[in-house]
Scaffold this active site. Structure first.
Site, PDB file in Angstrom:
ATOM      1  NE  ARG A   1       3.992  -7.505  11.941  1.00 53.37           N
ATOM      2  CZ  ARG A   1       3.641  -6.396  11.285  1.00 53.37           C
ATOM      3  NH1 ARG A   1       2.889  -6.505  10.223  1.00 53.37           N
ATOM      4  NH2 ARG A   1       4.019  -5.211  11.706  1.00 53.37           N
TER       5      ARG A   1
ATOM      6  CD  GLU B   1      -2.623   1.324   2.554  1.00 48.76           C
ATOM      7  OE1 GLU B   1      -3.529   2.159   2.630  1.00 48.76           O
ATOM      8  OE2 GLU B   1      -2.320   0.558   3.499  1.00 48.76           O
TER       9      GLU B   1
ATOM     10  CE  LYS C   1       2.491   0.523   4.629  1.00 49.82           C
ATOM     11  NZ  LYS C   1       2.223   0.370   3.188  1.00 49.82           N
TER      12      LYS C   1
END
Length: 723
Positions: free
Chosen positions: A451, A231, A461
């Site tokens: 992860r 993203e 983020k």
């Protein structure tokens, strides 16, 4: 595209063949040209090109690899310059001189031009590899370590293609066994990538390989298509790097492809700056992708799909307030809008599309299963209104799809065969498949990996953006940040980052990784080639006067790295007055013999101290014939001259001082919960103590210490004497 490459059997154009293999270009080899003839390429339309570098440039121009040749005018000219230089490796008397020259250049460069592979790298690589054992003997030595590092990096990155070229056209003269990365699952629970020799035979089917390797479900060699979908709401960080590199690994293993797709569905958080820097970071990592797409490219089709689902009764428009909707989903309560008619839903949907006041109150939800134990299936939101202009398409749309809705759609439309996702999305896998089924698409396989979590580090983020916006850091490339640009600016070699990520493999086990391991890998890479300099802390230095030392300073030229000539040389001044660190001075005893590095031994005869008892000055004599192996202290030093350069050395610490951030957040939450109940207890205590005697609610009589009733009424008791 099928092309015919003609060349003399005794002079195969290794650079052209290697470049073609790397970019996936199919060549039919014709070795019938006469000796001394330039290689030629016959195109499918009958046109013909000849000359090794002409053919190499042609391959570079038609390659799907970004920046393989086509760059800005300056870098393209640099590539041409290297192509002109490459033939020097064929001149025996010039070979080692050329190696030395390129080795010095690579001291400060990862690639020959810019930050990614180009045909210049292929030309020089082929020039070295083509000399066979002459280069092999140098490659095994430590003479040209930068050049060897670069050569090995290219060889490992494109092992499958380059090994085949060497075995076919160089034979026993070639580079022998090359090294590539192979994914394995150890016998224990940790999965990791291991370095092995001879690479992976991609011509075999996945089922014929060792069972210890990790396979993608139902993957077919040559048909695997993957996507890396960040993203654009921040810069690429070390966590994203794992996903990107694993996508590339599987694409190379199955002879497939990777596309980069920007998941740009939230205009509030996204910008073109992030898109540009994400592409820059992807290039820095050396990710080879076939195309760049954006989810916003599919907005018209996504809207059509949403309307189709509404008409089929598989989606509905809901105007329930957000907090109430969250509560209903948690409790499995159906929304009052769930059974609205198709006409009513389409009417409200059109209000959403135009962004009216009524439409802004609504969202589009999928009609899945409100009773499913997996809460992600309880009518998730597909679309929501947003009036913020999009960074690519402006204010054209007032509605934007959620990730849950657009991801399964775009994956299917783009022909993705396997979607690699971190295990944090595990609970949403059933939702992903259910939505694809409702849309009528073929199943896209999901492959999960753990992860990446780092100690003392935030990898959100949104939270990293807070540091940037509030001026806590210089920017996204701050050396304390876990972004690719940040850690590279701090001094990390990309080779170290790639090795660190790949060593973890596609494990599904959650691990909290230490930064020390990454920097240890980095040190192994830079230590053999990193120049050495000497520095003394100015505020904590002590003067050592050598009574028999040289009164007139003299200079010697010493190597910056004793084991690596390519680091260059430095000028060292010698005099009778030298500075040493206070910590060293404090540990010296009278008449102790010490070693002055790069000079020899000296004996300290006198130690002077100030009124506070701190060492202020030392006096000694040289003892250059002394045995350096017998001294306990080996001291760094600098001559007391006007030529000393003042500099600032910065040691970066962690931004977050708590090792496990999540556990710390839970600890804080538990603390506030405890504090909340403790506060209730205190208020209750105060209420009983001060007010209970005034209220007729207790059915216990009030007695004094003599067990006599003070008040015949049933009144509230005090905290003393209450039976």
């Amino acid at each position: 595209m099928e092309l015919k490459l003609s060349f003399a059997a005794d002079a195969p154009p290794i650079a052209v063949i290697s470049a073609a293999k790397i970019v996936g270009l199919s060549l039919t080899a014709d070795k019938t040209l006469a000796s001394g003839s330039p290689p030629a390429l016959l195109l499918s339309n009958g046109q013909r090109l000849q000359g090794a570098h002409v053919l190499l440039r042609y391959v570079g121009r038609i390659a799907s690899i970004p920046n393989f040749y086509k760059r800005d005018p300056y870098q393209t000219s640099q590539i041409d310059e290297w192509l002109d230089y490459a033939p020097i490796f064929d001149i025996g008397s010039e070979f080692e001189g050329a190696c030395s020259s390129v080795d010095k250049y690579l001291l400060q460069h990862t690639f020959l031009v810019g930050n990614s592979l180009s045909i210049a790298d292929i030309a020089i690589w082929a020039g070295l590899a083509g000399t066979g054992m002459r280069w092999e003997s140098l490659r095994k030595s430590k003479k040209y370590q930068n050049l060897v590092r670069w050569f090995n990096s290219v060889s490992a990155e494109y092992d499958a293609a380059l090994s085949e070229v060497l075995q076919t056209y160089v034979g026993k003269k070639g580079s022998g066994k090359s090294v590539t990365l192979k994914l394995k699952e150890p016998r224990a629970s940790n999965n990791q990538l291991t370095v092995v020799e001879n690479g992976v035979n991609l011509d075999e089917t996945p089922g014929s390989r060792s069972t210890s390797e990790v396979d993608l479900p139902e993957a077919e060699v040559g048909k695997v298509k993957l996507r890396f979908a960040p993203e654009p709401s921040g810069y690429l960080h070390i966590g994203h790097s794992k996903a990107a590199l694993l996508n590339q690994y599987f694409a190379e293993r199955y002879k497939g492809q990777v596309i980069v797709r920007f998941d740009d569905t939230n205009p509030d958080k996204e910008s073109s700056e992030f898109v540009e820097n994400l592409l820059k970071d992807i290039e820095t990592l050396g990710i080879k992708y076939s195309i760049v797409t954006h989810t916003s490219d599919y907005f018209p089709q996504l809207i059509e799909m949403a309307e189709r689902l509404i008409r089929e009764g598989k989606a509905y428009v809901d105007d329930t307030p957000r907090e109430q909707m969250q509560h209903e989903r948690m409790e499995g309560i159906e929304s009052r809008c769930r059974n609205n008619s198709v006409e009513e839903n389409l009417k409200l949907w059109n209000e959403m599309i135009v962004g009216s006041v009524r439409g802004l109150m609504c969202c589009l939800r999928g009609k899945l299963d409100m009773q499913d134990p997996n809460k992600s299936l309880r009518d998730p939101v597909y679309y929501r209104c947003n009036l913020t202009p999009h960074h690519r398409i402006g204010s054209k749309y007032k509605v934007y799809p959620t990730y849950d809705f657009c991801c399964p759609f775009v994956d299917a439309v783009e022909g993705i065969t396997h979607a690699l996702r971190s295990s944090e999305y595990h609970d949403r896998n059933d939702q992903y498949y259910r939505i694809q089924t409702d849309m009528g698409f073929k199943k896209v396989h999901i492959y999960e990996f753990s992860r990446l979590n780092m100690v003392y580090t935030l990898l959100s983020k949104r939270k990293l953006l807070w540091f940037v916006q509030n001026g806590k850091v210089e920017g996204w490339d701050d050396p304390r940040f876990p972004t690719v640009q940040g850690i590279v600016r701090r001094g990390l070699k990309i080779e170290a980052l790639i090795q660190f990520i790949l060593e973890q493999g596609a494990s599904k086990n959650l691990n909290l990784m230490e930064w020390d391991k990454l920097w240890a890998i980095n040190k192994k890479i830079i230590d053999p080639v990193c120049p050495r300099h000497t520095a003394i802390i100015e505020e904590k230095r002590v003067l050592l006067i050598l009574s028999d030392g040289p009164k007139d300073p003299f200079v010697r030229t010493l190597p910056k790295h004793k084991k690596y000539e390519g680091a260059g040389e430095k000028a060292v001044s010698y005099s009778n007055r030298i500075w040493i660190d206070y910590v060293d001075a404090e540990s010296i005893s009278v008449n102790e013999e010490v070693t002055l590095k790069d000079w020899g031994n000296a004996i300290v005869k006198e130690i002077k101290k100030d009124q506070d008892g701190k060492v202020s000055e030392l006096v000694g004599v040289l003892h250059l014939e002394g045995n350096v192996k017998k001294t306990k202290l080996k001291l760094t030093w600098l001559s007391d001259t006007n030529e000393l350069v003042r500099l600032n050395l910065v040691e970066f610490d962690y931004l977050i001082m708590k090792k496990k951030v999540k556990s710390y957040e839970k600890q804080i939450s538990l603390y506030f919960i405890f504090y909340y109940f403790y506060l209730i207890f205190l208020l209750s205590y105060a209420f009983i103590f001060f007010w209970a005697d005034q209220l007729d609610f207790c059915l216990i009589p009030h007695y004094d210490l003599n067990n006599e009733i003070l008040d015949p009424r049933m009144v509230g008791c005090s905290l003393y004497g209450c039976l």
